[in-house]
Design an enzyme around this catalytic site. Structure first.
Site, PDB file in Angstrom:
ATOM      1  N   GLU A 259       7.906  43.871  43.637  1.00  0.00           N
ATOM      2  CA  GLU A 259       6.500  44.304  43.621  1.00  0.00           C
ATOM      3  C   GLU A 259       5.613  43.286  44.340  1.00  0.00           C
ATOM      4  O   GLU A 259       4.628  43.661  44.985  1.00  0.00           O
ATOM      5  CB  GLU A 259       6.015  44.538  42.186  1.00  0.00           C
ATOM      6  CG  GLU A 259       6.796  45.607  41.402  1.00  0.00           C
ATOM      7  CD  GLU A 259       6.924  46.954  42.110  1.00  0.00           C
ATOM      8  OE1 GLU A 259       6.073  47.282  42.951  1.00  0.00           O
ATOM      9  OE2 GLU A 259       7.910  47.675  41.831  1.00  0.00           O
ATOM     10  N   HIS A 262       5.505  44.118  47.931  1.00  0.00           N
ATOM     11  CA  HIS A 262       4.482  45.137  48.205  1.00  0.00           C
ATOM     12  C   HIS A 262       3.094  44.495  48.179  1.00  0.00           C
ATOM     13  O   HIS A 262       2.244  44.768  49.028  1.00  0.00           O
ATOM     14  CB  HIS A 262       4.526  46.232  47.123  1.00  0.00           C
ATOM     15  CG  HIS A 262       5.687  47.181  47.238  1.00  0.00           C
ATOM     16  ND1 HIS A 262       5.911  47.932  48.369  1.00  0.00           N
ATOM     17  CD2 HIS A 262       6.668  47.521  46.354  1.00  0.00           C
ATOM     18  CE1 HIS A 262       6.998  48.702  48.171  1.00  0.00           C
ATOM     19  NE2 HIS A 262       7.470  48.459  46.968  1.00  0.00           N
ATOM     20  N   GLU A 288       8.155  49.625  51.802  1.00  0.00           N
ATOM     21  CA  GLU A 288       9.390  49.310  51.103  1.00  0.00           C
ATOM     22  C   GLU A 288      10.166  48.199  51.829  1.00  0.00           C
ATOM     23  O   GLU A 288      10.927  47.462  51.213  1.00  0.00           O
ATOM     24  CB  GLU A 288      10.234  50.581  50.936  1.00  0.00           C
ATOM     25  CG  GLU A 288      11.335  50.518  49.905  1.00  0.00           C
ATOM     26  CD  GLU A 288      10.853  50.341  48.457  1.00  0.00           C
ATOM     27  OE1 GLU A 288       9.640  50.427  48.198  1.00  0.00           O
ATOM     28  OE2 GLU A 288      11.707  50.093  47.596  1.00  0.00           O
TER      29      GLU A 288
HETATM   30 ZN   LIG Z   1       9.146  49.521  46.160  1.00  0.00          ZN
END
Ligand SMILES: [Zn+2]
Length: 488
Positions: A259, A262, A288
């Protein structure tokens, strides 16, 4: 109002909805759920109304008429805003509200079907969702087949033909890699020392790791949810979530690294372009790539743990009883599993290839909804050499289709391919490689900032990869990475 002002107003509404959505997942008291749903529905409708309004249409046409092409970022914004306007206005209001209604019923039916492992409960709903997806594709238009238009929702510029071509290359090689990774792991008996791994200690370690990757805690935070995610509430406000397993600290740690990947992307987007495509992430497949790069290429590497294993031992003294080499075996353990979200790096993409083929078949009409469980099990057996015990562990396991998210799955594997290709290109810089060896990730982050984050959505994903790496998207770097790590 000019187009940029309208786009920023739209982003203010949308980001307010994000705040409410984040709160809903983290801290919302149970009794507040209905009011929150009303608030979110109202904001979503307002945002949609604005972005399909006559004022918006006039502002867009006016901006296009005066575009002298001297500013590539400006032209790119207009192109992307036009694309979104086209997609938003091609669907009649009746279809949009029918889809919302059908998918909200479908989500409930899916949950019940999954619980009971009974596909017949979900089948009539999926039937309707497939028909709606086809109807949307027809209205949007597509180059070759309706599935193109659905892919485009998540990965702009991607075509079914190009993605299927990449996946065809991958399929036999991934099967070989999975076989050797699983075989290797089956001959090792290393286990993580028994817990408990106290949650408070996990939080400390996770935060230290996220900080060392470059995650800015003055512009973000980490909270706890049942399903980990990352959401952006506005420029300089990125929220990550994770969940904790007291028997295995690596589960929350790799979740946070994922995360945070991201989050680093979101924190690296140009603030001044908030509300414009140039200030937004380009696609799910690129998003991603950022999470997988930090989670797998950094987080599961030897070099990462040279630095972090001793620190982890300070947080969890029982780790001192496992040899370093055995710990590395543990975090790279591979086994064939029925469930995608539990799959490891070496077997994960086979789960995606399966879903991509089946949803493409459903949209083409080659595969009938009622035949889905049998087709799933047959293909699963061909890929993994085993058959799901029931539909709950087979075609009913994922929420995506029940939400109408047909075309989404491919972006996970595209993310893996992009991550490897970007990482390989970044490592051509000696400063990046040296930094990684010393546990200093600033040079890698600087490379990603410059070649990915700062560009926002000004390039299509394929162009972005070509721009950053010098080659068109391909599977070479990813296969080389998996081969070295799992079949070396
Ligand atoms: Zn992801």
């Amino acid at each position: 109002m000019n187009l940029y002002d309208l786009a920023r107003e739209h982003a203010l509404i949308a980001s307010s909805a994000e705040v409410l959505g984040w709160d809903q997942e983290t801290f919302l008291p149970e009794a507040a759920a209905t009011h929150r749903a009303n608030q979110l529905a109202w904001l979503t409708a307002k945002a949609h109304e604005l972005s399909t309004s006559d004022a918006w249409k006039r502002a867009l046409s006016g901006a296009e008429a005066s575009d002298d092409r001297s500013n590539p970022a400006y032209s790119a914004n207009l192109r992307e805003l036009r694309r979104r306007f086209h997609r938003a206005t091609k669907l009649p209001v009746e279809l949009v509200s029918r889809e919302a209604h059908v998918s909200s019923l479908a989500k409930h039916a899916w949950a019940a079907a999954r619980e009971a492992s009974d596909f017949t409960v979900f089948a009539p709903h999926l039937e309707k969702l497939v028909a709606i997806a086809r109807e949307k594709a027809d209205r949007w238009g597509y180059p070759d087949e309706p599935f193109d238009a659905l892919l485009e929702t998540y990965e702009r510029g991607a075509t079914t033909r190009s993605v299927a071509g990449l996946f065809d290359t991958l399929r036999p090689k991934l099967r070989e890699i999975a076989d050797c990774a699983v075989d290797h792991s089956s001959r090792r008996s290393a286990r993580l020392p028994a817990g408990p791994y106290p949650i408070e200690q996990q939080q400390k370690l996770n935060e230290a790791v996220a900080r060392s990757l470059g995650f800015d805690f003055t512009a973000g935070r980490i909270d706890t949810t049942a399903h980990p995610f990352c959401t952006t509430l506005g420029p300089r406000d990125v929220r990550l979530t994770t969940r904790y397993d007291e028997n295995d600290f690596t589960s929350s740690l790799f979740g946070v690294m994922h995360e945070a990947g991201h989050g680093l992307y979101e924190q690296g987007l140009p603030d001044a372009d908030f509300g414009l495509p140039s200030g937004e992430a380009v696609s799910l497949g690129i998003h991603e790539s950022q999470s997988r790069l930090w989670e797998n290429h950094i987080g599961r590497s030897d070099a990462f743990w040279w630095k972090w294993f001793p620190i982890a031992c300070d947080h969890f003294p029982q780790l001192r009883s496992i040899r370093f080499e055995d710990f590395l075996e543990v975090i790279r353990r591979s086994e064939k599993s029925l469930i995608r979200v539990e799959a490891d790096e070496a077997t994960y993409d086979l789960h995606i290839l399966l879903r991509f083929d089946l949803e493409r078949g459903l949209i083409r009409g080659d595969l009938k909804v009622n035949d889905l469980p049998a087709a799933w099990n047959e293909r699963f057996h061909a890929l993994f050499g085993m058959t799901p015990v029931d539909n709950r562990h087979g075609c009913l396991q994922d929420i995506h289709w029940s939400m109408g998210g047909i075309g989404y799955f491919a972006t996970y594997t595209l993310g893996n391919l992009n991550a490897a290709q970007l990482f390989e290109a970044a490592k051509r810089q000696p400063a990046v490689t040296n930094g990684i060896g010393n546990g200093d990730y600033a040079p890698l982050l600087a490379w990603l900032r410059k070649n990915v984050h700062a560009l926002g959505g000004t390039l299509d994903p394929t162009e972005l990869i070509r721009h950053a790496t010098g080659t068109t998207p391909n599977a070479d770097a990813y296969l080389a990475h998996l081969n070295t790590r799992y079949c070396g």
